[in-house]
Design a protein around this motif. Structure first.
Motif, mmCIF file in Angstrom:
data_model
loop_
_atom_site.group_PDB
_atom_site.id
_atom_site.type_symbol
_atom_site.label_atom_id
_atom_site.label_comp_id
_atom_site.label_asym_id
_atom_site.label_seq_id
_atom_site.Cartn_x
_atom_site.Cartn_y
_atom_site.Cartn_z
ATOM 1 N N THR B 76 43.166 18.957 -43.131
ATOM 2 C CA THR B 76 43.843 17.901 -42.376
ATOM 3 C C THR B 76 44.171 16.675 -43.215
ATOM 4 O O THR B 76 45.089 15.931 -42.886
ATOM 5 C CB THR B 76 42.957 17.439 -41.203
ATOM 6 O OG1 THR B 76 41.724 16.937 -41.742
ATOM 7 C CG2 THR B 76 42.674 18.571 -40.234
ATOM 8 N N SER B 252 36.943 18.343 -31.658
ATOM 9 C CA SER B 252 38.094 17.981 -32.485
ATOM 10 C C SER B 252 37.731 16.786 -33.361
ATOM 11 O O SER B 252 36.878 15.977 -33.002
ATOM 12 C CB SER B 252 39.293 17.643 -31.594
ATOM 13 O OG SER B 252 39.436 16.246 -31.467
ATOM 14 N N LEU B 254 39.357 14.182 -33.782
ATOM 15 C CA LEU B 254 39.694 12.922 -33.106
ATOM 16 C C LEU B 254 38.546 12.490 -32.208
ATOM 17 O O LEU B 254 38.141 11.324 -32.200
ATOM 18 C CB LEU B 254 40.988 13.074 -32.303
ATOM 19 C CG LEU B 254 42.218 13.553 -33.090
ATOM 20 C CD1 LEU B 254 43.447 13.627 -32.179
ATOM 21 C CD2 LEU B 254 42.490 12.643 -34.281
ATOM 22 N N GLU B 255 37.983 13.444 -31.468
ATOM 23 C CA GLU B 255 36.831 13.131 -30.597
ATOM 24 C C GLU B 255 35.641 12.653 -31.421
ATOM 25 O O GLU B 255 34.857 11.824 -30.983
ATOM 26 C CB GLU B 255 36.402 14.382 -29.828
ATOM 27 C CG GLU B 255 37.419 14.899 -28.843
ATOM 28 C CD GLU B 255 37.033 16.281 -28.306
ATOM 29 O OE1 GLU B 255 37.525 16.613 -27.218
ATOM 30 O OE2 GLU B 255 36.261 17.024 -28.958
ATOM 31 N N GLY B 259 39.345 10.757 -37.072
ATOM 32 C CA GLY B 259 40.802 10.650 -37.073
ATOM 33 C C GLY B 259 41.352 10.190 -38.415
ATOM 34 O O GLY B 259 42.470 10.552 -38.792
ATOM 35 N N LEU B 275 46.318 18.610 -32.293
ATOM 36 C CA LEU B 275 45.745 17.272 -32.478
ATOM 37 C C LEU B 275 46.752 16.189 -32.108
ATOM 38 O O LEU B 275 46.381 15.163 -31.517
ATOM 39 C CB LEU B 275 45.257 17.109 -33.922
ATOM 40 C CG LEU B 275 44.060 18.007 -34.287
ATOM 41 C CD1 LEU B 275 43.772 17.953 -35.781
ATOM 42 C CD2 LEU B 275 42.823 17.622 -33.484
ATOM 43 N N GLN B 278 46.701 16.031 -28.425
ATOM 44 C CA GLN B 278 45.467 15.387 -27.963
ATOM 45 C C GLN B 278 45.560 13.868 -28.101
ATOM 46 O O GLN B 278 45.157 13.126 -27.205
ATOM 47 C CB GLN B 278 44.308 15.915 -28.806
ATOM 48 C CG GLN B 278 42.958 15.823 -28.148
ATOM 49 C CD GLN B 278 41.892 16.462 -29.021
ATOM 50 O OE1 GLN B 278 41.396 15.844 -29.953
ATOM 51 N NE2 GLN B 278 41.554 17.705 -28.742
ATOM 52 N N LYS B 279 46.130 13.438 -29.213
ATOM 53 C CA LYS B 279 46.254 12.004 -29.453
ATOM 54 C C LYS B 279 47.196 11.371 -28.421
ATOM 55 O O LYS B 279 46.920 10.284 -27.895
ATOM 56 C CB LYS B 279 46.788 11.760 -30.861
ATOM 57 C CG LYS B 279 46.770 10.289 -31.223
ATOM 58 C CD LYS B 279 47.109 10.056 -32.669
ATOM 59 C CE LYS B 279 46.992 8.567 -32.974
ATOM 60 N NZ LYS B 279 47.333 8.269 -34.360
ATOM 61 N N LEU B 283 42.006 10.930 -25.345
ATOM 62 C CA LEU B 283 40.791 11.738 -25.451
ATOM 63 C C LEU B 283 39.991 11.670 -24.156
ATOM 64 O O LEU B 283 39.914 10.614 -23.528
ATOM 65 C CB LEU B 283 39.928 11.224 -26.604
ATOM 66 C CG LEU B 283 40.589 11.242 -27.983
ATOM 67 C CD1 LEU B 283 39.692 10.574 -29.013
ATOM 68 C CD2 LEU B 283 40.907 12.677 -28.399
ATOM 69 N N ARG B 286 34.288 11.225 -26.331
ATOM 70 C CA ARG B 286 34.183 10.654 -27.682
ATOM 71 C C ARG B 286 32.751 10.773 -28.175
ATOM 72 O O ARG B 286 31.799 10.678 -27.387
ATOM 73 C CB ARG B 286 34.520 9.161 -27.654
ATOM 74 C CG ARG B 286 35.976 8.846 -27.460
ATOM 75 C CD ARG B 286 36.155 7.331 -27.356
ATOM 76 N NE ARG B 286 37.529 7.008 -27.016
ATOM 77 C CZ ARG B 286 38.518 6.964 -27.912
ATOM 78 N NH1 ARG B 286 38.274 7.196 -29.188
ATOM 79 N NH2 ARG B 286 39.742 6.677 -27.523
#
Lengths: 129, 371
Positions: B76, B252, B254-255, B259, B275, B278-279, B283, B286
């Motif tokens: 990523t 993920s 992000l969670e 990020g 992703l 999701q963004k 979310l 978290r």
């Protein structure tokens, strides 16, 4: 490994010492080695009635937690106040200054049901065989 | 794993036994849990220096024309932007955005080294092999690579005179290749403790020379061997991820608050669409830092509650020796994730009062800035 001869032991690694009709309870050196550094000991209030082999408190080490089990049924008549500020006493002196509670046993004869030092040493050996 | 399965050993196994370490099964390896005691080892790293055997971790070599493009698609983070001598932390995602692993990528002149979690070596290798284009070679060097970490404010004092001089001057996330106690090595300014320090890669056959060299050179600086117990409290105080606890195939980046390792501006990489979606949608949960108010310690897998209602689960928890409190990380519903939120952790019949706090928990480390 050898363990003090004047104590009785549970399979959960508590020890019990009968003196003048009262039973002092702590955890063994084997238990402290398994737990690592102890950071908190949660003990029962005075006067609480304990049932044999039921949890009476919790011990928190850095990495793990464990319940404490009552070797015998009875009433809590003293707790080791020093552990509140210095739980490391349990690591440093598990059979001495690191004691946890003192119990007035419902029946002092119950201690005979616990393991003696030889049986406990054998249990530890078998767990590591 | 079968309980009777033979545990793998690192080249330093004998030194751990000689030092009286308590050994445990970790990801199929027999590893040192502790030597002198969790808190003492933790404090040695925060105040002087600690020596960690982390040879159980996996090392893959990726080489060939198109290696950078391949990794840029599989991972990523912005691998294409790296330059030789740079190390970069990244995650590797599934198409649905779940995390296959978190890893470090070291870029050399003509190849990349990927350092992956021990528990994921087989999974990661298969995952990458399936995406690897012709012309790019992927090799698993885990079994013949030894890895030691020297971490702590005195880490460079320990290594002075035993590594090339530029290694002591470089910022975090840089590395050099050169002699380490006379043997060929990769010397990286990376780590998992929040302190200044180095991760040292070399051939398993050179283990004796390096271990003995470090113990000798470290003695005047208070270097102590450190086990997995203190490694966990050190990383938890920094809120660094432990794969399998805080992140896995179902979470993920992000969670998880990773990020910053996800470069959605890249045109294509595995997991990008999921992703990005999701963004955009926001979310639902978290990963947050929790600080306990009592002295009970929230532990892995305990439920998190808000006013008696389940709102999440603890992923990692321990007593943090340097913060003097029990700290934890937990996934909680986004509505319960605000800084300062008062929650409870269910520990059997009792409830541990906790508060959502900023990560990291420990902010006084000697870690250098990246460069």
């Amino acid at each position: 490994m050898s363990y003090p001869e004047d104590l009785r032991y549970t399979a959960e690694h508590e020890w019990a010492r009968l003196e003048s009709g009262l039973v002092t309870v702590g955890i063994t050196s084997y238990a402290t080695e398994q737990l690592g550094d102890i950071v908190f000991v949660e003990l029962p209030e005075l006067g609480r009635r304990l049932e044999a082999m039921k949890a009476f408190g919790t011990i928190e080490a850095v990495k793990t937690a464990s319940d404490l089990f009552a070797p015998v049924a009875g009433e809590v008549v003293a707790i080791n106040e020093a552990l509140a500020d210095n739980p490391a006493l349990v690591n440093q002196s598990p059979f001495g200054e690191g004691w946890m509670i003192r119990v007035k046993p419902a029946d002092a004869g119950d201690l005979k049901r616990l393991m003696n030092h030889e049986a406990y040493a054998q249990l530890i050996e078998e767990q590591h065989a | 794993m079968e309980p009777t399965a033979t545990l793998k050993r690192t080249p330093f196994h004998r030194f751990h036994k000689d030092a009286g370490a308590k050994l445990v099964d970790f990801a199929g390896f027999e590893m040192p849990l502790r030597y002198a005691g969790d808190v003492r080892e933790h404090q040695a790293v925060r105040t002087c220096a600690g020596l960690f055997d982390i040879s159980h971790m996996g090392e893959f070599i990726v080489r060939g024309v198109g290696a950078a493009e391949f990794l840029d698609r599989a991972l990523t983070n912005d691998i294409a932007s790296t330059t030789p001598g740079q190390a970069m932390y990244t995650v590797m995602c599934r198409p649905d955005g779940g995390i296959v692993d978190d890893l470090y990528v070291y870029r050399s002149g003509d190849h990349f080294m990927l350092v992956v979690n021990a528990s994921n070596i087989a999974k990661d290798f298969a995952w990458l092999r399936d995406q690897c284009p012709t012309g790019v070679s992927l090799t698993d060097r885990s079994d013949d690579t030894a890895l030691l970490a020297v971490q702590g404010p005195k880490a460079s004092d320990v290594l002075r005179g035993h590594v090339p001089e530029p290694a002591l001057a470089m910022p975090a996330n840089r590395f050099v290749e050169g002699p380490l106690f006379g043997v060929p090595a990769t010397i990286a300014r990376t780590g998992y403790t929040g302190e200044d320090g180095f991760e040292l890669y070399f051939k398993s056959g050179d283990a004796l020379a390096v271990w003995n060299g470090l113990i000798e050179a470290g003695r005047p600086h208070g270097l102590e061997p450190v086990g997995l117990g203190a490694r966990d409290t050190l990383r938890l105080e920094m809120a660094y991820m432990l794969y399998g606890n805080d992140i896995d195939d179902t979470t993920s980046p992000l969670e998880a608050g990773l990020g910053w390792t996800v470069k959605l501006a890249k045109p294509a990489f595995t997991g990008r669409d999921a992703l990005a979606r999701q963004k955009e949608q926001g979310l639902t949960r978290r990963l947050v830092g929790l600080e306990a108010e009592g002295r009970r310690v929230p532990r892995h897998d305990m439920a998190v509650e808000s006013g008696g209602r389940a709102v999440g689960r603890v992923t990692s928890g321990a007593y943090g020796p340097s913060v003097g409190k029990a700290v934890a990380m937990a996934y909680v519903d986004a509505t319960s994730a605000a800084l300062g939120a008062a929650l409870e952790v269910a520990a059997g019949a009792s409830r541990i009062p906790v508060r959502v706090v900023k990560r990291p928990f420990y902010t006084h480390g000697s870690r250098r800035a990246a460069g």
